[in-house]
Design a protein around this motif. Structure first.
Motif, PDB file in Angstrom:
ATOM      1  N   GLY A  30     -48.586  -4.284 -10.004  1.00 49.73           N
ATOM      2  CA  GLY A  30     -47.118  -4.091 -10.582  1.00 49.73           C
ATOM      3  C   GLY A  30     -46.050  -4.646  -9.710  1.00 49.73           C
ATOM      4  N   TYR A  31     -45.097  -4.938 -10.347  1.00 50.23           N
ATOM      5  CA  TYR A  31     -43.955  -5.309  -9.604  1.00 50.23           C
ATOM      6  C   TYR A  31     -43.461  -4.919  -8.296  1.00 50.23           C
ATOM      7  CZ  TYR A  31     -39.222  -7.268  -8.774  1.00 50.23           C
ATOM      8  OH  TYR A  31     -38.265  -8.167  -8.279  1.00 50.23           O
ATOM      9  N   MET A  32     -43.343  -3.429  -8.527  1.00 53.66           N
ATOM     10  CA  MET A  32     -42.817  -2.819  -7.272  1.00 53.66           C
ATOM     11  C   MET A  32     -43.859  -2.768  -6.062  1.00 53.66           C
ATOM     12  SD  MET A  32     -39.619  -2.131  -8.231  1.00 53.66           S
ATOM     13  CE  MET A  32     -39.293  -1.127  -6.712  1.00 53.66           C
ATOM     14  N   ASP A  58     -37.577 -11.579  -7.852  1.00 55.79           N
ATOM     15  CA  ASP A  58     -37.292 -11.548  -9.324  1.00 55.79           C
ATOM     16  C   ASP A  58     -37.509 -12.796  -9.927  1.00 55.79           C
ATOM     17  OD1 ASP A  58     -36.468  -8.794  -9.428  1.00 55.79           O
ATOM     18  OD2 ASP A  58     -34.432  -9.267  -9.727  1.00 55.79           O
ATOM     19  N   HIS A 114     -46.180  -4.689 -17.152  1.00 50.23           N
ATOM     20  CA  HIS A 114     -45.215  -4.610 -16.584  1.00 50.23           C
ATOM     21  C   HIS A 114     -44.007  -5.184 -16.677  1.00 50.23           C
ATOM     22  CE1 HIS A 114     -48.617  -3.099 -13.650  1.00 50.23           C
ATOM     23  NE2 HIS A 114     -49.204  -4.460 -13.773  1.00 50.23           N
ATOM     24  N   THR A 117     -41.517  -2.702 -18.559  1.00 49.28           N
ATOM     25  CA  THR A 117     -41.185  -1.537 -18.191  1.00 49.28           C
ATOM     26  C   THR A 117     -40.260  -1.874 -16.992  1.00 49.28           C
ATOM     27  OG1 THR A 117     -43.459  -1.279 -16.810  1.00 49.28           O
ATOM     28  CG2 THR A 117     -43.357  -0.221 -19.121  1.00 49.28           C
ATOM     29  N   HIS A 118     -40.357  -3.142 -16.273  1.00 51.46           N
ATOM     30  CA  HIS A 118     -39.607  -3.314 -15.120  1.00 51.46           C
ATOM     31  C   HIS A 118     -38.244  -3.378 -15.204  1.00 51.46           C
ATOM     32  CE1 HIS A 118     -38.548  -4.218 -10.918  1.00 51.46           C
ATOM     33  NE2 HIS A 118     -38.255  -5.577 -11.447  1.00 51.46           N
ATOM     34  N   GLY A 119     -37.743  -4.128 -16.453  1.00 51.05           N
ATOM     35  CA  GLY A 119     -36.322  -4.254 -16.452  1.00 51.05           C
ATOM     36  C   GLY A 119     -36.021  -5.145 -17.615  1.00 51.05           C
TER      37      GLY A 119
END
Length: 239
Positions: A30-32, A58, A114, A117-119
């Motif tokens: 996942g990104y985080m 990013d 991902h 839901t990330h941005g």
């Protein structure tokens, strides 16, 4: 004799290695939770070089989303064989979709899980990809209707709705196939064909499913009043 010089890797090739590593880490973590250190180590480069090539985490994630969205769209378009009958075209497109997602599970998780839901920035990239695929499927369904002769002009909103439903079902089924051991791309495509084409086939030949006629429900009683036809309430007077 002196040692030969090591040939430098072209920037484009090195960048693709970084993206390959990033897709794998982003897809699995996942990104985080993804670490730039881990991405650099997997790519076989230093972390400063990753930042030099791709600026930030990013920007790296966005590059991954764009590359994988383009690859999936191209795979679906290339998989459809125009010379086949309508069901054959849909079948070949679905097989291409499920084959690609099965072979690239990390990329599919980046796109479908991902990025959404990330941005907003990343969700917009995926939405653009999805709109492209929906538009392509819309063309397939419209062409199938024309080839069926009986319904050469399905209403535009009906075709668009069918395409949205089909793409949404394919997305959900790709998630299911990826999480279910032993399900092949061919089996996933056949499952969706069995679910969708029976209905689409009837629709194309002028035999749409028609909802059964049902009596209108009685209006619900209104507290403090008596229900009357039309939904109006008549106050109940005390005797």
């Amino acid at each position: 004799m002196g040692a030969g010089k090591t040939k430098r890797m072209p920037r484009a090739v090195r960048e693709q290695q970084m993206l390959d590593a990033a897709v794998r880490i982003f897809g699995q973590r996942g990104y985080m939770a993804a670490s730039m250190d881990e991405i650099a180590e997997l790519a076989g480069v230093s972390k400063p070089l990753v930042y030099l090539y791709l600026n930030s985490k990013d920007d790296l994630f966005s590059a991954c989303v764009r590359r994988e969205a383009r690859a999936l769209t191209q795979a679906v378009r290339a998989g459809v064989r125009p010379g086949l009958p309508p069901d054959g075209q849909l079948w070949s497109g679905l097989r291409a979709f499920f084959t690609h997602t099965a072979r690239n599970p990390d990329a599919w998780r980046v796109l479908h899980l991902h990025a959404r839901t990330h941005g907003e920035r990343f969700a917009a990239e995926v939405a653009a990809m999805r709109a492209d695929i929906v538009a392509f499927v819309t063309q397939l369904i419209a062409a199938a209707a024309r080839d069926a002769h009986r319904r050469p002009h399905l209403p535009e909103e009906e075709v668009a709705g069918l395409a949205e439903a089909l793409v949404g079902a394919a997305e959900s089924l790709a998630d299911w196939a990826g999480a279910t051991e032993g399900v092949t791309a061919k089996q996933a495509a056949a499952t969706l064909m069995n679910f969708a084409w029976a209905g689409l086939g009837d629709l194309m030949t002028g035999r749409p499913w028609v909802p059964p006629e049902e009596p209108e429900p009685e209006p619900a009683p209104v507290p403090g009043g008596a229900a009357v036809p039309g939904g109006a309430a008549v106050p109940v007077q005390a005797g």
